[in-house]
Design a protein around this motif. Structure first.
Motif, PDB file in Angstrom:
ATOM      1  N   PHE A 101      -6.838  -7.652   1.459  1.00 45.39           N
ATOM      2  CA  PHE A 101      -8.110  -6.965   1.350  1.00 45.39           C
ATOM      3  C   PHE A 101      -9.253  -7.923   1.016  1.00 45.39           C
ATOM      4  O   PHE A 101      -9.028  -9.017   0.520  1.00 45.39           O
ATOM      5  CB  PHE A 101      -8.011  -5.874   0.273  1.00 45.39           C
ATOM      6  CG  PHE A 101      -6.940  -4.866   0.577  1.00 45.39           C
ATOM      7  CD1 PHE A 101      -7.220  -3.776   1.392  1.00 45.39           C
ATOM      8  CD2 PHE A 101      -5.658  -5.021   0.093  1.00 45.39           C
ATOM      9  CE1 PHE A 101      -6.234  -2.855   1.704  1.00 45.39           C
ATOM     10  CE2 PHE A 101      -4.659  -4.103   0.393  1.00 45.39           C
ATOM     11  CZ  PHE A 101      -4.946  -3.015   1.200  1.00 45.39           C
ATOM     12  N   GLY A 123      -1.034  -4.839   2.735  1.00 37.03           N
ATOM     13  CA  GLY A 123      -2.295  -5.303   3.279  1.00 37.03           C
ATOM     14  C   GLY A 123      -2.908  -6.432   2.485  1.00 37.03           C
ATOM     15  O   GLY A 123      -2.539  -6.687   1.347  1.00 37.03           O
ATOM     16  N   THR A 145       0.813  -1.211   0.000  1.00 39.14           N
ATOM     17  CA  THR A 145       0.000   0.000   0.000  1.00 39.14           C
ATOM     18  C   THR A 145       0.850   1.266   0.000  1.00 39.14           C
ATOM     19  O   THR A 145       0.386   2.325  -0.361  1.00 39.14           O
ATOM     20  CB  THR A 145      -0.921   0.016   1.230  1.00 39.14           C
ATOM     21  OG1 THR A 145      -0.118  -0.074   2.409  1.00 39.14           O
ATOM     22  CG2 THR A 145      -1.903  -1.141   1.189  1.00 39.14           C
ATOM     23  N   ALA A 192      -9.016 -11.052   3.618  1.00 37.82           N
ATOM     24  CA  ALA A 192      -8.666 -10.441   4.901  1.00 37.82           C
ATOM     25  C   ALA A 192      -9.583 -10.962   6.001  1.00 37.82           C
ATOM     26  O   ALA A 192      -9.119 -11.309   7.092  1.00 37.82           O
ATOM     27  CB  ALA A 192      -8.753  -8.920   4.803  1.00 37.82           C
TER      28      ALA A 192
END
Length: 130
Positions: A14, A12, A6, A18
């Motif tokens: 997503f 991350g 990111t 996630a």
């Protein structure tokens, strides 16, 4: 699992991946990562997850999803309980749509719980589910 960078200071996971990962980590005691760099060298890290449940619950509540791994039959039963309690979740079809979320939020508010619209442990306990 795809990890997205990111910024130069973070990365991350997503979407559904996630949520699934956080559900998997919920009862874990430790989290282990192994990264192999472009030279083939491995780098390992291990993290203590003591107390992570509170953080995961907070994230799930703020985002309106549940940390519970519920089946369509589970959702159907929850819809039936909400309807029986006077909270109109719509037809008990096991699909957690807008009507179910609205009924759940109304129930949660009436019980003094965080109104996320998602069935969490505290809400199911208030509904009488162990």
């Amino acid at each position: 699992m795809k990890i997205t960078v990111t910024s130069n200071k973070g990365a991350g996971i997503f979407g559904d991946e996630a949520e699934s990962m956080l559900r998997d980590l919920y009862d874990a005691e430790k989290f282990f990562i192994r990264i192999t760099d472009s030279n083939g060298q491995r780098h390992d890290a291990e993290f203590d997850l003591t107390g992570v449940q509170n953080t995961i619950d907070s994230v799930a509540s703020a985002c309106g999803w549940t940390t519970l791994d519920l089946t369509q039959d589970d959702y159907r039963a929850i819809q039936m309980m909400l309807n029986a309690g006077g909270f109109e979740a719509g037809k008990p079809d096991g699909i957690w749509g807008a009507g179910s979320r609205s009924a759940m939020r109304d129930f949660q508010e009436k019980q003094g719980l965080t109104a996320s619209g998602a069935p969490n442990r505290e809400t199911l306990q208030a509904l009488g589910v162990e």
